[in-house]
Each structure stands twice: as structure tokens, then as C-alpha cells.
Design an enzyme around this catalytic site. Structure first.
Site, PDB file in Angstrom:
ATOM      1  N   SER A 211       0.836  -1.200   0.000  1.00 27.60           N
ATOM      2  CA  SER A 211       0.000   0.000   0.000  1.00 27.60           C
ATOM      3  C   SER A 211       0.873   1.253   0.000  1.00 27.60           C
ATOM      4  O   SER A 211       1.687   1.428  -0.899  1.00 27.60           O
ATOM      5  CB  SER A 211      -0.963  -0.055   1.190  1.00 27.60           C
ATOM      6  OG  SER A 211      -1.991   0.885   1.061  1.00 27.60           O
ATOM      7  N   ASP A 432      -8.452  -4.693  -6.468  1.00 27.60           N
ATOM      8  CA  ASP A 432      -7.994  -3.962  -5.282  1.00 27.60           C
ATOM      9  C   ASP A 432      -8.800  -2.669  -5.146  1.00 27.60           C
ATOM     10  O   ASP A 432      -8.751  -1.812  -6.022  1.00 27.60           O
ATOM     11  CB  ASP A 432      -6.507  -3.634  -5.428  1.00 27.60           C
ATOM     12  CG  ASP A 432      -5.881  -3.105  -4.149  1.00 27.60           C
ATOM     13  OD1 ASP A 432      -6.558  -2.355  -3.424  1.00 27.60           O
ATOM     14  OD2 ASP A 432      -4.708  -3.420  -3.883  1.00 27.60           O
ATOM     15  N   HIS A 460      -7.090  -5.910  -1.201  1.00 24.70           N
ATOM     16  CA  HIS A 460      -6.036  -4.897  -1.155  1.00 24.70           C
ATOM     17  C   HIS A 460      -4.710  -5.560  -0.816  1.00 24.70           C
ATOM     18  O   HIS A 460      -4.492  -6.012   0.295  1.00 24.70           O
ATOM     19  CB  HIS A 460      -6.389  -3.842  -0.101  1.00 24.70           C
ATOM     20  CG  HIS A 460      -5.362  -2.759   0.026  1.00 24.70           C
ATOM     21  ND1 HIS A 460      -4.757  -2.182  -1.067  1.00 24.70           N
ATOM     22  CD2 HIS A 460      -4.846  -2.138   1.115  1.00 24.70           C
ATOM     23  CE1 HIS A 460      -3.919  -1.242  -0.658  1.00 24.70           C
ATOM     24  NE2 HIS A 460      -3.945  -1.210   0.665  1.00 24.70           N
TER      25      HIS A 460
END
Length: 492
Positions: A211, A432, A460
Site C-alpha cells: 500500500s 484492489d 487490497h
């Protein structure tokens, strides 16, 4: 963009196919294990690890903690220092070196997350010391704190005086953390990361970013391309997108995730509706209804503001979709305990009512990394646009806008160009919701040394889904230096 929910990402998805080709890594710049392994960090027993329940954790086998000093201001390297808090899980087999992790946010505690999630990276931990840290401005590393009114701020929904709450929040941040605020941000964190590499005794940095961690890794590779070892960037973020573009793209991603959840729920015999459209409407109507009728949970309430966080949280990972179904069904019957717990997990609220620095740190780092300062009118206009895409999301709250922030931001962290680095593996997931696939493709292009791996599943971050194809591809690269072939795709 939000941190990966390591405590919720359990189980694995079943994969049906994986197409990948591999070629050997070039000699020289992409060789692991080139450090002495001695380093200068004074490692010792961890004493302040905090679990999801807010209680101090007992460290597992091979887990140690430490600190290194870094300049508060990198322009004055001999000036005032702050400490970065570190954690490592020692390699269980023949050691190649260190593998440093950033789990996202920005604002996630790498120390606490590694303590909880190390087992998910056990294959990599067979050859590497798994190392993580609290970046500057996060938790133990001069964490940004913003007063004691976060319950009121996060619970507020539409109709609240958002401007007044924003001013209160910003003033508290300046009062409590004014010294660190001018010195957070991803460029400074990347410089810290290189000092960490040296302190670990490694000639090159082996790195796994998830991320926001993909942004930190990209900035590091831009500033220190020759120091790049084996780099994995999973759930990639494109730093060049504007505040508005980011909001719209993520709203679209979460809308897709809700639809995928609804379809999966119906396929499993769903409590929330007879077809996917009905399930989506049930969830959306439930959150909307909290505007006028919050649900009592002990001495607290699940408000509209908290309801949004509660529903979004399990959409991050397919493994937690069943939890969303169960929690929503229970709340429709008057029991919102699970949903409130989910909201608390997202926001970093502990059972005793205190907060981690996660959301305050996120605000400070985002505002440092961006010169944009949307006005109240900009936020209102954007909110109308976002709600048409994904009604559950509202962007008129305090956290997320940098209007009135006491420190001027800049766009230095938006410059990405790792020319001269070893190959950098970028993983993008087609499903995602938080870092949509298109960001992985654009970041790969910006890096110039990026190698894109496509994951066609939901969630994700791909590695933590447990997808065997993704894990096999990443493990072969990190452990053996086998760079994925161009066009590598892991299909579910």
C-alpha cells in the site's frame, strides 16, 4: 489509501491458474546477502508490543526490538536527533540478509504489525531477518498526536460542523506535535530508510512495501537507485494523482468491491438479500439510516461517520467479506458491536478509548507530501461526485483534507524515477479497492525499472491473500533473485 488490515487477513483464496515466466537476476546490483550481517543496532527483548486488543503482547521466538537515531532535520545531519523504533524476527534458516517492510498507511506501526503478521511471511523469514519500523511521525518514532477529541471527530457525520472540528483537530496537532510536523513526509522517511539499511549492515536494501509502503519504496529507489536490492511493491500507489483523482478512483474501487462482495454473498446464501443488487441496497440503506438513527452499543453509538469506516474495513480483503455479512445482519437486528469494532480497527481506537497515532500520522504525512490544499467548497463538490459513485463514502470529514494544516506541503515525493536501480517487482490487483490496478501500471512506468505482476483476484494487496501464484512468484524473486517475466499474470 489505508493501511492493510493485517489482523483480519487470515485464510487464503483458492487459485485456479497462474501464468509466469522467470529469468535470472542480473549479477551485481540485485544480489541478496551482500551485507556483513553485523550492523550497529543494539537489539534486545521487546517490551511494548501492542496487540489488536490493546494489551501488551509477549514477543514470539526470535523477535527483538531496537532503535536507531536519525536527524530530525536531514538538512542538519549533525543537529537534533529522533529515534526510530525497530523490530526484527530473526531468520529461521541460512540467512541471506535483512528484508525491511513497510505495511502502509501512511501511519501504520511497522513494529506492532510485524509482531502480529510475521507468520504470513514465514517463507521469506526462512532466509531473511524480517525487519520493520515505525516511520518518523508514527507511534514510537515521535508519533504525531492530536489531542483527545478523536472520538468526537470520527463519530461526526453529515450535519456536524466539519469546519470547526477541522480547526480543533489541526490546532491540537500543532500543539502536541509541532516539532515533528515540518519533518515528516515520505522523502524524509526514505532518507531514514537508507540510514536503517546501513545500521543493519546491508550494502543494499531488500524491501517489501504494501500500500503506502509502495510509495515509500518508490521514493527510496528514486533517491538511492544503486542501493536497491530485491524490492517488492504490492498494492501500488501512484503519487502523481491529485486529491480529487485519488478520491474518485478509490470510490470506484470500493464500489466494485461492494458489488463483488454482494455477488459472492448471494452465491453463498446471503442474509442480506436475494440478489446482488438487493444486497448492495441493504448495506447502503443501512449506513444511510445511521444519519438519523445511530445504534447504541454500550455507552457508545455506531454513528453515520463510524458506520462508513465499519463497512469499508472488511471490503479491503475477500477473507473478511463473510464478517461484513454477519456484522451487517446483526446490526439490522439492533446489535452493532461487530461493526463498531471494525470501525475502531480502521481508526486505531483501542478498547480503553485511546488511539494509536495511525490517523494523525496519516494526516501529517499526506499533508507533507502534497502541496494541494482543497477548500471547503472543493471538498463539498468532490463529496457530491464521490457519493454518486459509492454512496457509502463521504469526503467531507476532517481526516483527508489538508485545509488549514499548519505546515506547507510540497510535491517532492511525487517525483519517481528509479533509473539505474535493480529490477523492482510491482504487484497490481485487478480487484484492489484501495489502490486500484491502474496505479500499479502507472507506477511501473514511472519507476522505469519496474516489472509488473498482475493479480486478477480481489482484495487490497496480493501477497497477503495467500494466492499461491503470487506467493510463488514473489518468493522466487526475493529468495532466489528470479525476476518475473514481462506480462506475468496470476489468475484466480
Amino acid at each position: 489509501m489505508k493501511k492493510p488490515l493485517a489482523t483480519l487477513l487470515v485464510g487464503a483464496v483458492v487459485l485456479t491458474a497462474c501464468g509466469t515466466g522467470q529469468t535470472p537476476a542480473p549479477a551485481g546490483d540485485n544480489q541478496a546477502g551482500t551485507g556483513t550481517g553485523t550492523g550497529t543496532v543494539a537489539w534486545s527483548k521487546c517490551t511494548d508490543l501492542v496487540g489488536p486488543d490493546g494489551k501488551v503482547m509477549t514477543p514470539g521466538p526470535g523477535v527483538e526490538c531496537g532503535r536507531i537515531p536519525v536527524p530530525l532535520d536531514h538538512a542538519e545531519p549533525d543537529g537534533e536527533k529522533i529515534d526510530l523504533a525497530l523490530i526484527r524476527v530473526k531468520a529461521t534458516g541460512d540467512r541471506l540478509g535483512s528484508l525491511v517492510f513497510n505495511f502502509g498507511g501512511p501511519g501504520a506501526s511497522g513494529v506492532d504489525t510485524m509482531a502480529q503478521a510475521a507468520s504470513a511471511f514465514a517463507k521469506l523469514g526462512s532466509r531473511y531477518d524480517l525487519v520493520s519500523f515505525d516511520p518518523r511521525g508514527v507511534e514510537r518514532s515521535s508519533g504525531v498526536r492530536c489531542g483527545g477529541q478523536l472520538d468526537k471527530i470520527f463519530a461526526a457525520g453529515q450535519g456536524a460542523d466539519q469546519e470547526a472540528l477541522a480547526k480543533e483537530f489541526v490546532a491540537a496537532c500543532e500543539q502536541d506535535s509541532g516539532k515533528i510536523l515540518p519533518h515528516v513526509g515520505t522523502v524524509n522517511a526514505a532518507k531514514d530508510l537508507d540510514l536503517l539499511r546501513a545500521a543493519l549492515g546491508d550494502r543494499q536494501l531488500n524491501y517489501f512495501g504494501l500500500s503506502y509502503g509502495t510509495h515509500l519504496g518508490s521514493v527510496y529507489a528514486t533517491h538511492f537507485p544503486k542501493n536497491v536490492g530485491r524490492f517488492v511493491l504490492d498494492g501500488a500507489f501512484d503519487p502523481k494523482v491529485t486529491f480529487e483523482e485519488r478520491a474518485v478512483i478509490q470510490a470506484t474501487g470500493f464500489d466494485h468491491a461492494l458489488r463483488a462482495f454482494a455477488e459472492d454473498c448471494v452465491a453463498q446464501s446471503c442474509e442480506l438479500g436475494a440478489d446482488a443488487a438487493a444486497v448492495e441496497k441493504t448495506v447502503e440503506d443501512f449506513v444511510e439510516g445511521l444519519k438519523t438513527k445511530p445504534i447504541k452499543v454500550g455507552e457508545r453509538e455506531l454513528t453515520y461517520g463510524l458506520g462508513q469506516y465499519a463497512v469499508i474495513t472488511p471490503l479491503y480483503a475477500k477473507q473478511s467479506w463473510q464478517l461484513l455479512e454477519q456484522a451487517t445482519a446483526a446490526a439490522l437486528n439492533g446489535n452493532a458491536t461487530i461493526l463498531l469494532t471494525l470501525a475502531d480497527a480502521y481508526l486505531g481506537r483501542r478498547p480503553d478509548g485511546t488511539y494509536t497515532t495511525a490517523m494523525s500520522s496519516l494526516m501529517a504525512i499526506n499533508c507533507a507530501d502534497n502541496a494541494e490544499r482543497p477548500t471547503a467548497a472543493d471538498a463539498a463538490r468532490l463529496n457530491e461526485r464521490v457519493e454518486k459513485i459509492f454512496p457509502i463514502l463521504s469526503f467531507d470529514g476532517v481526516i483527508g483534507s489538508c485545509a488549514g494544516w499548519p505546515v506547507k506541503g510540497d510535491d517532492a515525493a511525487k517525483r519517481i524515477d528509479a533509473t539505474g536501480s535493480a529490477p523492482i517487482v510491482v504487484i497490481g490487483g485487478k480487484g484492489d479497492p484501495a489502490t486500484p490496478y491502474q496505479w500499479s501500471t502507472t507506477l511501473t512506468e514511472q519507476l522505469r525499472t519496474g516489472v509488473l505482476v498482475t493479480y486478477e483476484g480481489e482484495g487490497h494487496g496480493a501477497y497477503l491473500t495467500g494466492d499461491a501464484c503470487v506467493m510463488r512468484t514473489v518468493d522466487a524473486y526475493v529468495l532466489e533473485g528470479k525476476v518475473p517475466a514481462k506480462g506475468t499474470t496470476c489468475a484466480v
